[in-house]
Enzyme design. Structure first.
Site, mmCIF file in Angstrom:
data_model
loop_
_atom_site.group_PDB
_atom_site.id
_atom_site.type_symbol
_atom_site.label_atom_id
_atom_site.label_comp_id
_atom_site.label_asym_id
_atom_site.label_seq_id
_atom_site.Cartn_x
_atom_site.Cartn_y
_atom_site.Cartn_z
ATOM 1 C CD GLU A 1 -1.715 -2.342 1.903
ATOM 2 O OE1 GLU A 1 -2.109 -3.455 1.952
ATOM 3 O OE2 GLU A 1 -0.532 -2.247 2.596
ATOM 4 C CE1 TYR B 1 7.448 0.634 -3.819
ATOM 5 C CE2 TYR B 1 5.509 2.364 -3.422
ATOM 6 C CZ TYR B 1 6.566 1.536 -2.860
ATOM 7 O OH TYR B 1 6.897 1.807 -1.574
#
Length: 161
Positions: free
Chosen positions: A117, A129
């Site tokens: 998360e 990411y």
């Protein structure tokens, strides 16, 4: 050791290596955590992770903590709980190094997926990411504390291994 007082004295040719994040280095890690985040993990968060046997690694060079990660192994997945690069060492590729190391470790554990998360407001981390192959798969409403009694949503991301 603590944060280098003068980054000019830090040698780019220094050899970076991974070391287990152990309780005797928690003060150093906490200093990095507190400089890196408005809502940092607490000492108790790190102690709980270590006592639970989670994978916790530091990336160090010349005695300085460049960064660290904490990950929890599941049945066929690994959940990244915390990854941090010390502010003075950001934008040098260390996050990618740690993400690669995490993926290698996870594959060695038989994991099929990596999960994480990230705050919706953390655009830089989201880009890192995504460049690393993670895909947005959902959102958690009010997942993170945001100060003043507020909460912030999290983007849920995954990477097939």
């Amino acid at each position: 050791m603590s944060t280098p007082p003068d980054l000019a004295s830090f040698s780019q040719a220094s050899e970076a290596r991974f070391e287990p994040l152990l309780a005797d280095r928690l003060d150093e890690v906490l200093r990095v955590e507190q400089r890196a985040y408005a809502q940092p993990w607490s000492h108790a968060n790190f102690v709980d992770a270590l006592q639970s046997g989670y994978e916790a690694q530091m990336l160090v060079a010349d005695g300085y903590v460049l960064g660290y990660f904490v990950a929890m192994k599941g049945v066929d997945e690994v959940h990244l709980l915390n990854i941090t690069v010390a502010p003075e060492f950001q934008r040098q590729g260390w996050a990618r190094v740690m993400l690669d190391a995490l993926a290698l470790w996870a594959r060695g554990q038989g994991a099929q997926w990596l999960w994480l998360e990230v705050r919706v407001s953390n655009l830089r981390a989201l880009r890192i990411y995504e460049k690393h192959g993670y895909r947005r798969v959902g959102q958690r409403k009010g997942y993170y504390p945001a100060g003043n009694g507020q909460r912030e949503d999290a983007v849920v991301m995954s990477l097939p291994l």
